[in-house]
Design an enzyme around this catalytic site. Structure first.
Site, PDB file in Angstrom:
ATOM      1  N   TYR A 148       0.840  -1.203   0.000  1.00 54.80           N
ATOM      2  CA  TYR A 148       0.000   0.000   0.000  1.00 54.80           C
ATOM      3  C   TYR A 148       0.873   1.251   0.000  1.00 54.80           C
ATOM      4  CZ  TYR A 148      -3.092   3.492   2.287  1.00 54.80           C
ATOM      5  OH  TYR A 148      -3.797   4.621   2.644  1.00 54.80           O
ATOM      6  N   LYS A 152       1.166   4.203  -2.766  1.00 55.22           N
ATOM      7  CA  LYS A 152       0.864   5.600  -2.456  1.00 55.22           C
ATOM      8  C   LYS A 152       2.048   6.508  -2.782  1.00 55.22           C
ATOM      9  CE  LYS A 152      -3.368   5.255  -0.866  1.00 55.22           C
ATOM     10  NZ  LYS A 152      -4.512   5.814  -1.617  1.00 55.22           N
TER      11      LYS A 152
END
Length: 258
Positions: A148, A152
């Site tokens: 993740y 990002k």
């Protein structure tokens, strides 16, 4: 007069709903996009009139599905704002991250934003519109959830790429990087551990975690006319988390230095 439209992905969640509600203050229609159509319809109904809050089922990791979403948006009016909010985190540690999790997290948290932008870039060019990507402090520093976080971090770079390449067309591109946000997921953790917010807030200089409305206000600012000269930036909305931690500062200031 042509209606102005904002697209918000991941709109059925707490942050997405808050963004949709806030953007409705200066957009005529909000296309509330979510993979869970029923949840999007519930959220849209709760926010207001059906002609202003329109639910749209879409898998933002699927190019064909995104193309259909873009067509739906065009029927509503002139797309002025795209908010890439859909996202999720899976494995907490790199050791627990499988190849499948790595691909899934990158598809949802990075590639989806690329697909959505490319699908509506012509509409945004026509309105000299704005893209706001919902990133995370995880994309700026290491706080766990590696797949993740890497996605990002990539989203922050994509934000700059759009700003630099499409600025000449009048399109602005910015990102918001929230810290811990008090959503239903965190409320569920609080039910299991009543001290979870007390434990979390000590890491935040403002001594609280972020509310979804804090994120929504930042999005509205970056998408609005007051940010007309702002593009290619990441605005942390993290109650001071990335500025530093007072407890660590005190620890180091009291330790011996050699």
């Amino acid at each position: 007069m042509t209606k102005t439209v904002a697209i918000v992905t991941g709109a059925a969640g707490d942050i997405g709903r808050a963004i949709a509600e806030r953007l409705a203050e200066d957009h005529d229609a909000i296309l509330m996009v979510d993979i869970d159509l029923a949840a999007a319809e519930t959220a849209a109904h709760a926010l207001g009139a059906a002609e202003r809050f329109i639910a749209c089922g879409c898998d933002v990791t699927n190019e064909a599905s995104v193309a259909e979403m873009a067509k739906r948006a065009a029927t509503l009016g002139a797309v002025r704002t795209l908010v890439n909010n859909a996202g999720a985190a899976r494995a907490v540690s790199l050791h627990d991250t499988t190849a499948e999790i790595w691909r899934m997290d990158n598809a949802l948290n990075l590639e989806a934003a690329f697909l959505c932008f490319r699908a509506v870039e012509g509409q945004l060019e026509a309105t000299k519109g704005s893209v706001v990507n919902i990133a995370s402090v995880n994309g700026m520093n290491v706080f766990g959830h590696p797949a993740y976080s890497a996605a990002k971090a990539g989203l922050l770079h994509l934000t700059k790429l759009i700003a630099v390449e499409y600025g000449k067309l009048g399109i602005r591109s910015n990102a918001v990087a929230p810290g811990t946000v008090r959503t239903q997921a965190w409320e569920a953790r609080a039910a299991a551990n009543p001290n979870v917010f007390e434990e979390a807030r000590r890491w935040y200089p403002l001594q609280r975690v972020v509310d979804p409305r804090d994120v929504a206000n930042a999005v509205a600012f970056l998408a609005g006319p007051q940010a007309a000269a702002i593009t290619g930036v990441c605005l942390p909305v993290d109650c001071g988390l990335t500025a530093g931690q007072a407890e660590l500062a005190r620890t180091f200031s009291q330790s011996e230095h050699y």
